[in-house]
Design a protein around this motif. Sequence first.
Motif, PDB file in Angstrom:
ATOM      1  N   HIS A 155     -42.819 -60.233  42.149  1.00 56.81           N
ATOM      2  CA  HIS A 155     -43.420 -58.802  41.381  1.00 56.81           C
ATOM      3  C   HIS A 155     -43.543 -57.836  42.254  1.00 56.81           C
ATOM      4  N   PHE A 159     -39.309 -56.706  41.860  1.00 52.77           N
ATOM      5  CA  PHE A 159     -39.227 -55.988  40.668  1.00 52.77           C
ATOM      6  C   PHE A 159     -39.742 -54.638  40.634  1.00 52.77           C
ATOM      7  N   ILE A 181     -32.264 -55.951  37.754  1.00 58.46           N
ATOM      8  CA  ILE A 181     -33.931 -56.273  37.861  1.00 58.46           C
ATOM      9  C   ILE A 181     -34.398 -55.984  36.199  1.00 58.46           C
ATOM     10  N   LYS A 185     -36.709 -58.917  34.455  1.00 55.01           N
ATOM     11  CA  LYS A 185     -38.190 -58.593  34.144  1.00 55.01           C
ATOM     12  C   LYS A 185     -38.403 -58.756  32.593  1.00 55.01           C
ATOM     13  N   GLY A 192     -40.370 -63.494  34.168  1.00 57.20           N
ATOM     14  CA  GLY A 192     -40.253 -62.060  33.439  1.00 57.20           C
ATOM     15  C   GLY A 192     -40.997 -62.372  32.272  1.00 57.20           C
TER      16      GLY A 192
END
Length: 249
Positions: A155, A159, A181, A185, A192
């Motif tokens: 994260h 991300f 990406i 997500k 995600g």
Amino acid sequence: MIFCQLFEPLSSTYTYLLGCEETAQAILIDPVIVAIERDLGELSRLGLRLAYSLDTHIHADHITAALELKKRVGSKIAGPAIDRLPCVDVGIEEGRPFQLGAILLKPLHTPGHTDGHFAYVSDERVFTGDALLIEGCGRTDFQNGDAAVLYKSVHEKLFSLPDDCLVYPAHDYNKRHVSSIAQEKERNPRLGEGRTLEQFQGIMAGLNLPYPKFIDHAVPGNRQCGVCPADLPDKLAQYCAKMTDSQQG
């Protein structure tokens, strides 16, 4: 940059060949020992000289080809410095770009699957190893793995990359080749879809996965940059045998 994605079917491992058109030098990310003839053949076909092998982490499901490639063609071994492997020629650290000619890799320390795991960003691509797979992730129950640490790695680091950055994982078991990406997500059922840390920890704790069948041989062999164990049982001999069928992803 010359780019090839290569697939080893026994361990479902993706190896990535990056070639510099200016210097005719190349890097292999996560090479597998049983696929060494395939990789050397691909390098020859493209007119490239292998300068470095580069692993994302100490693998538990296959033996790296790093040491054998060094013996065969003189390539140097690069890998995460945090693992302190004496066989590594170049230690990789976050904040220190790794460059070969026109190829520039940005290393990201992404622990959680293993404590020494790294991902590598190259322009519009990220090679995520086992930290982030296509709609999945590597397990966190061995090699100092930690679900909370992996959640943070994904994260806060992966991300945070641009949504259109292409995700190239170390494995896929469903014949998929690439993600992004943005897709991870939105669609990754573990990391995600707005999953919280507590939800992710619950998912990983509930996987109840079997003990990896090759780990007791792979980890010691990979801590030596790719040594096949002499005591390998017959039922596992294929993990160090030459491939009879080289498949390309």
